[in-house]
Design an enzyme around this catalytic site. Structure first.
Site, PDB file in Angstrom:
ATOM      1  N   ASN A  47      43.502  -4.617  39.524  1.00  0.00           N
ATOM      2  CA  ASN A  47      42.641  -4.545  38.493  1.00  0.00           C
ATOM      3  C   ASN A  47      41.112  -4.094  38.851  1.00  0.00           C
ATOM      4  OD1 ASN A  47      42.780  -7.532  39.801  1.00  0.00           O
ATOM      5  ND2 ASN A  47      40.403  -7.917  38.367  1.00  0.00           N
ATOM      6  N   CYS A  74      31.492 -12.729  38.276  1.00  0.00           N
ATOM      7  CA  CYS A  74      30.033 -12.453  38.164  1.00  0.00           C
ATOM      8  C   CYS A  74      30.151 -13.889  38.491  1.00  0.00           C
ATOM      9  CB  CYS A  74      29.789 -12.767  36.719  1.00  0.00           C
ATOM     10  SG  CYS A  74      28.002 -12.318  37.083  1.00  0.00           S
ATOM     11  N   THR A 123      52.664 -26.491  20.533  1.00  0.00           N
ATOM     12  CA  THR A 123      52.852 -25.840  20.067  1.00  0.00           C
ATOM     13  C   THR A 123      53.190 -24.360  20.381  1.00  0.00           C
ATOM     14  OG1 THR A 123      52.771 -27.635  18.728  1.00  0.00           O
ATOM     15  CG2 THR A 123      53.773 -25.698  17.453  1.00  0.00           C
TER      16      THR A 123
HETATM   17  C1  LIG Z   1      45.486  -8.574  37.459  1.00  0.00           C
HETATM   18  C2  LIG Z   1      45.213  -9.762  36.275  1.00  0.00           C
HETATM   19  N1  LIG Z   1      45.470 -11.041  36.528  1.00  0.00           N
HETATM   20  C3  LIG Z   1      45.096 -12.005  35.771  1.00  0.00           C
HETATM   21  C4  LIG Z   1      44.339 -11.848  34.502  1.00  0.00           C
HETATM   22  C5  LIG Z   1      43.952 -12.788  33.663  1.00  0.00           C
HETATM   23  O1  LIG Z   1      44.252 -12.796  33.142  1.00  0.00           O
HETATM   24  P1  LIG Z   1      44.194 -13.452  31.228  1.00  0.00           P
HETATM   25  O2  LIG Z   1      42.560 -12.500  30.692  1.00  0.00           O
HETATM   26  O3  LIG Z   1      44.859 -13.231  30.541  1.00  0.00           O
HETATM   27  O4  LIG Z   1      43.877 -14.707  30.989  1.00  0.00           O
HETATM   28  C6  LIG Z   1      43.998 -10.422  34.397  1.00  0.00           C
HETATM   29  C7  LIG Z   1      42.214 -10.117  33.731  1.00  0.00           C
HETATM   30  O5  LIG Z   1      41.554  -9.670  34.007  1.00  0.00           O
HETATM   31  C8  LIG Z   1      44.111  -9.772  35.213  1.00  0.00           C
HETATM   32  O6  LIG Z   1      43.337  -8.179  35.636  1.00  0.00           O
END
Ligand SMILES: Cc1ncc(COP(=O)(O)O)c(C=O)c1O
Length: 380
Positions: free
Chosen positions: A154, A322, A238
């Protein structure tokens, strides 16, 4: 000017998803109820499940809806660990660059559930070290309960060799967090051969607060949430029909122009290198997602840059977590060989379906001034 280059954090909802969701919000009926209201909701919901299954290439029964990608990661990692531990396996293998939604449950398993956790290192370009993984499996494969390696990172967008991980892993269950990859790069659950895979709707133009764990049909794992047992007895609660229907509409909408976003990303990188030749594009040598660019600007401080960018009308990100209002040095960049100082001199720009060439060029036009001011602030 207000430019949004933080699509890796969350994306604007696409119209079809919003419309589908709003329509469903007006409908009444718990999908688990047997009367006609319930059955009508169930039918719409199962259609949505089929759409998600088709998009990720799995069986509809393999889709377990969750309230987030974070929840799906927790169910997978903890559940597969507990299943493995019952057979005497206590080793959890993750990569050094996982999202906190894997890093933190792994740490929790270590501190509370008797797990040993090993992190697979990455190359300077941010790709996991397959030689390390293979040696680990050769030496301690019998002890490994689960391997969890993300499909694409990410912060840098670097795509990981998951098919190769599965091949090396043999019989060991492999989970992959594909939250950033879904709909942005080819992703097939059945071809990859993983046992579990995580998705999240808000990264693909769907609503916040809905995700899915794709879990191979034959796998049974202990649950985190106990209750009505709605999703294969693995996830109770649910089902959130409006959000699931919005998720499916976004997944089916083909609104993400991969080639155009890749061109924008490359235009941006070329522009950054032209105006700031000492900038370092992290992961530039690896296979990456179309939309994410992570850049280190030497002699700056990410938090200051973020504020200066915001002041110039640009929303981007430091990419890292952060804590108490201060950004920590990114564990991803540290794992790639950065120092604390250079890791904290980096920004993530993430392009999406609504990004334009004008956005890209505007950011490039303000960047030199932002960096000059960032450097001045850093030297006092
Ligand atoms: C690689 C990765 N995994 C998991 C998540 C978490 O997903 P969610 O925001 O749906 O909890 C993110 C969100 O930033 C992500 O970038």
């Amino acid at each position: 000017m207000s430019i949004y280059l933080d699509h890796a954090a969350t994306t604007p909802m696409v119209d079809v998803a919003m419309n589908a969701m709003v329509t469903q919000l007006a409908e009444l009926g718990n999908p688990s109820s047997l009367h006609s209201h319930g059955r009508a909701t169930r039918k719409t919901l199962e259609d949505a499940r089929e759409v998600i299954a088709k998009e990720v290439d799995c069986l509809p029964t393999e889709v377990i809806f969750t309230a987030s990608g974070t929840e799906a990661n927790n169910i997978a990692l903890k559940g597969l660990y507990w299943a493995g531990r019952a057979a005497g396996k206590k080793l959890v293998v993750i990569s050094a660059i996982e999202h906190h939604a894997i890093l933190d449950p792994a740490h929790w398993l270590l501190t509370h559930e008797g797990a040993e956790v090993i992190q697979v290192p990455v190359t300077p370009d941010g790709v996991i070290d397959l030689v390390f993984l293979k040696e680990l499996i050769d030496n301690r494969g019998q002890e490994i309960a689960v391997i969890s390696i993300m499909h694409a990172n990410n912060e840098t967008g670097v795509i990981q060799p998951i098919a190769e991980v599965v091949r090396i892993a043999g019989q060991i269950p492999v989970h992959t967090d594909a939250v950033q990859s879904f709909k942005k790069t080819p992703l097939s659950f059945s071809t990859l051969g993983v046992i579990a895979l995580t998705l999240s709707a808000h990264k693909i133009g769907g609503p916040l607060g809905i995700g899915a764990l794709i879990l191979r049909r034959t796998v049974e794992i202990p649950s985190l949430l106990h209750g009505g047992g709605q999703e294969r007895e693995i996830r109770s609660g649910t089902l959130n029909a409006p959000s699931i229907i919005g998720f499916a509409a976004a997944a089916a909408s083909e609104h993400y122009p991969v080639d155009e976003i890749t061109d924008l990303r490359d235009r941006f990188i070329a522009g950054v290198r032209e105006v700031l030749p000492d900038a370092i594009v992290n992961g530039a040598g690896a296979d990456r997602l179309p939309g994410i660019v992570n850049v280190t600007f030497p002699h700056t401080q990410s938090d200051t840059l973020l504020l200066l960018m915001d002041g110039a009308g640009v929303s981007c990100s430091t990419g890292s977590a952060c804590s108490a209002g201060v950004h920590e040095a990114s564990h991803v960049l540290l794992a790639m060989g950065h120092t604390e100082v250079t890791a904290q001199s980096s920004l993530r720009f993430s392009f999406g379906a609504t990004s334009t060439t004008a956005d890209c060029d505007f950011v490039l036009s303000v960047l030199p001034d932002v960096i000059t001011r960032g450097r001045a602030a850093n030297s006092v």
